[in-house]
Enzyme design. Structure first.
Site, PDB file in Angstrom:
ATOM      1  N   ARG A   1       0.851  -1.183   0.000  1.00 10.68           N
ATOM      2  CA  ARG A   1       0.000   0.000   0.000  1.00 10.68           C
ATOM      3  C   ARG A   1       0.892   1.241   0.000  1.00 10.68           C
ATOM      4  NH1 ARG A   1      -2.564   0.640   5.214  1.00 10.68           N
ATOM      5  NH2 ARG A   1      -1.249   2.477   5.440  1.00 10.68           N
TER       6      ARG A   1
ATOM      7  N   HIS B   1      -3.684   4.619   4.366  1.00  8.70           N
ATOM      8  CA  HIS B   1      -4.892   3.791   4.378  1.00  8.70           C
ATOM      9  C   HIS B   1      -6.052   4.515   3.707  1.00  8.70           C
ATOM     10  CE1 HIS B   1      -7.885   0.951   5.757  1.00  8.70           C
ATOM     11  NE2 HIS B   1      -8.546   1.919   6.361  1.00  8.70           N
TER      12      HIS B   1
ATOM     13  N   TYR C   1       3.478   5.052  11.517  1.00  9.96           N
ATOM     14  CA  TYR C   1       3.763   3.628  11.712  1.00  9.96           C
ATOM     15  C   TYR C   1       4.693   3.031  10.664  1.00  9.96           C
ATOM     16  CZ  TYR C   1      -0.195   3.375   8.428  1.00  9.96           C
ATOM     17  OH  TYR C   1      -1.049   3.566   7.366  1.00  9.96           O
TER      18      TYR C   1
END
Length: 362
Positions: free
Chosen positions: A257, A261, A270
């Site tokens: 990805r 998100h 993160y």
């Protein structure tokens, strides 16, 4: 079926590597050049629409957008391997798959603007509404496959999900039911490394997500999720096996990805940019373009034409989504119940009377 037949390989299947070099497989046929050229055009369109949707979110024209940039190969392949009578069950991140199967991009994006319930007719396109809750669509997909089997229909269902969905109970229930009843379902897991901020290492201790198939008595297959050729070959085989009565297959497409998100996510909390960088070089578009060019199948003019078409589609969608919607007040009562309740009918009459009185004053 022997347990060894259920287990995936040690490494993801790859037919075109990161440098754009082809590697024919001993058993799986390499997709034809015309098919891959068609796939490339779809990838170009998907990438441009991903970029356009990101821009529309920043402009306030879309409420949210879960980008699939970098994952377009899996999206496009999922649509390309299905027949007209088959069904696709996508997630919220699979807009490119929905569009590649034939839904107008404007209609596909309406859900993300907050209009109506889906934006497209699921029955017309044989695509379920994009699902936001994790893994719930897998149960629906299995139900459709079971119903098709009972009716004697030649239908295969391809159900998409992400790595985060494999941690849900619905994932277990769907795979177990599909395997026990030997249903024509292909489960495609796009393992993009994260379930929002939770890395794969905190979701499973299995060697791969594809290895989970053996626990259900289901084939597990592992594929490079950035290689359209490998995806078409492997998913195509899985769909055909399901159609021929061979039962379900769990396919894990290893990808990444690249974007956060959603637009509401701060991915820097993160993961580092150093982690993202290597995946940019594994771009599915660059890989396939290099291979096609080496085959003499994609000239600079052909490439420019593909991008020009994608730009024209993006421009049209941009114009449609930036135009202010003009809903009618009576739309409040539409699509709530198949047969409106007495209360809704009364409220609708009251509203109609108020609108008529207001119009008379004008």
């Amino acid at each position: 079926m022997h347990a060894d037949d259920l287990l995936p390989g040690d490494t993801p299947l790859r037919l075109i590597d990161q440098e754009g070099t082809g590697h024919p497989h001993a058993r799986l046929p390499f997709p034809s050049t015309p098919v891959l050229l068609d796939g490339y055009r779809r990838l170009v369109l998907g990438r441009r629409l991903n970029e356009q949707a990101d821009a529309l979110v920043r402009q306030g024209r879309l409420a949210v957008y879960p980008s699939s940039q970098g994952q377009e190969a899996a999206e496009v392949a999922a649509a390309m391997v299905l027949g007209d009578e088959d069904w696709l069950f996508p997630t919220y991140r699979d807009s490119v798959a929905v569009i590649s199967r034939g839904v107008d991009p404007f209609e596909a994006f309406l859900l993300l603007r907050g209009d109506w319930h889906s934006g497209y007719d699921p029955k017309e396109h044989r695509i379920a509404p994009q699902s936001t809750p994790l893994a719930t669509q897998l149960l629906h997909a299995v139900g459709v496959a079971h119903a098709a089997r009972l009716r004697g229909e030649d239908t295969v269902v391809l159900a998409m999900c992400g790595d985060g969905a494999t941690s849900e109970g619905d994932f277990h229930e769907a795979l177990n039911f599909a395997a026990v009843f030997h249903l024509p379902v292909v489960f495609l897991v796009q393992n993009n490394g994260y379930a929002i901020s939770v890395p794969l290492s905190r979701q499973t201790a299995a060697p791969s997500l594809a290895h989970k198939g053996v626990g259900y008595g289901m084939r597990g297959r592992l594929v490079d999720g950035n290689d359209l050729a490998a995806l078409l070959a492997l998913l195509g085989e899985a769909v055909q096996e399901a159609r021929d009565g061979g039962g379900p297959t769990l396919v894990e497409a290893v990808t990444y990805r690249v974007k956060p998100h959603t637009n509401a996510d701060d991915a820097t909390r993160y993961r580092s940019q150093e982690e993202v960088e290597p995946w940019l070089a594994r771009d599915p578009l660059l890989r396939l373009r290099t291979w096609l060019a080496a085959q003499g199948a994609l000239s600079d003019g052909d490439d420019a034409e593909a991008h020009a078409h994608a730009e024209s589609v993006a421009a049209r969608v941009r114009a449609q989504l930036t135009a202010d919607a003009e809903p009618h007040p009576q739309d409040l009562f539409a699509h709530v119940y198949a047969t409106p309740t007495p209360q809704l009918r009364e409220q609708s009459r009251l509203l109609a009377a108020e609108l008529e009185a207001e119009e008379a004053v004008r």
